[in-house]
Enzyme design. Structure first.
Site, short mmCIF file in Angstrom:
data_model
loop_
_atom_site.label_atom_id
_atom_site.label_comp_id
_atom_site.label_asym_id
_atom_site.label_seq_id
_atom_site.Cartn_x
_atom_site.Cartn_y
_atom_site.Cartn_z
N GLY A 76 -4.63 10.21 -0.26
CA GLY A 76 -4.43 10.65 1.13
C GLY A 76 -3.52 11.86 1.64
N THR A 78 -6.88 2.66 6.66
CA THR A 78 -6.53 3.26 7.82
C THR A 78 -7.57 3.59 9.08
OG1 THR A 78 -7.03 5.70 6.80
CG2 THR A 78 -4.82 4.62 6.91
N TYR A 116 -5.98 -3.32 12.80
CA TYR A 116 -5.20 -2.42 11.80
C TYR A 116 -3.64 -2.42 12.15
CZ TYR A 116 -3.15 2.09 10.64
OH TYR A 116 -2.07 3.11 10.12
#
Length: 288
Positions: free
Chosen positions: A11, A63, A126
């Site tokens: 990431g 994400t 989320y």
């Protein structure tokens, strides 16, 4: 020498940590979902035992904000349950844990920068999964461990707003960009540097939360305008409202983070957002 496990190393923050690793006196182990399944507690424990890990930097996260609405289990597995496994293992083995969280734990209805003690109220699956991860980590309470909330992350690595604007700026004569969502971007390299700088200074009996983003305040529209200006791309940026760009999840209208706590505690300076954007564009080879 500390032996540091970095999860989610492909990431943005994880990749920047990898880039910086050689400048620090630590022994790093960079993992992704293929080399370490953090949703499996035994896998975590085995990896830590084999490599004698004494610090975990958890950059792994689900994400995909919009997809999370229909993939609740997947978001919860990585953003909540896995954090619990990492926290419990850290507590049992006396390991320092640094966990990355998000401004999405707030509803974006504030009128002044959010502090670490402000009431959380996520408005998305989320955000809820990330908040649940914070809660479980605080409940388990591994010693010498912290949570860092951040916002609007971009980098040389991965997919992000800066790279999207560069691509669209070359393809289009004009773009509509939202002006009624306000916050501050975070250059992932700045956050990665901060994590490595404060690492030796983290000593706490209870899990502490800190906010981190670059300095300043702006809208996505302002951000896009500056990207075009710095790169001399001939693309007109038009301000639009959030209602003109509907998404499955409503984004926070206000996500400015107050960074006083982390600055005072660790005596750090945080770069201004324009300076960090300039630095990232230079790395991308796009500065004009």
């Amino acid at each position: 020498m500390n032996k540091i496990l970095v999860t989610g190393s492909n990431g943005q923050v994880g990749s920047e940590l990898r880039e910086l690793a050689s400048a620090y006196p630590y022994d790093f182990f960079f993992t992704d979902r293929d080399s370490l399944d953090i949703t499996n507690e035994q896998s975590i424990r085995d990896f830590i035992d084999i490599h004698n890990i004494d610090v975990i930097i958890n950059c792994a996260a689900y994400t995909a904000v919009d997809k999370a609405e229909s993939q609740q289990e997947s978001a919860d597995a990585v953003n909540n349950k896995a954090v619990g496994f990492l926290a419990q293992t850290s507590k049992d083995k006396n390991i320092k844990l640094i966990h990355i969280s998000t401004d999405y734990v707030f509803d974006g209805k504030n009128y002044k920068p959010y502090t670490e003690n402000d009431i959380t109220s996520p408005s998305s699956i989320y955000g809820e999964s990330k908040l649940n991860g914070e809660i479980i980590m605080k409940e388990i309470n591994p010693k010498n461990s912290i949570i860092i909330r951040t916002s609007w992350v971009y980098s040389y690595f991965g997919n992000n707003f800066v790279k999207s604007m560069l691509k669209l700026g070359r393809e289009k004569d004009e773009l509509g960009v939202i002006f009624d969502q306000v916050g501050t971007p975070t250059y992932a390299r700045d956050l990665a540097k901060t994590i490595l700088e404060i690492l030796p200074k983290i000593e706490t009996s209870e899990v502490e939360i800190y906010n981190y983003s670059n300095e300043g305040v702006l809208s996505w529209y302002d951000f896009a305008k500056e990207i075009m200006k710095m790169t001399k791309l001939d693309c007109k940026i038009n301000p639009i409202e959030s209602k003109d760009y509907p998404t499955p999840v409503k984004r926070p209208h206000y996500s400015l983070l107050n960074k006083s706590k982390i600055k005072q505690k660790f005596n750090i300076e945080i770069p201004f957002w324009k300076d960090s954007l300039d630095a990232c564009l230079k790395v991308l080879g796009e500065r004009r």
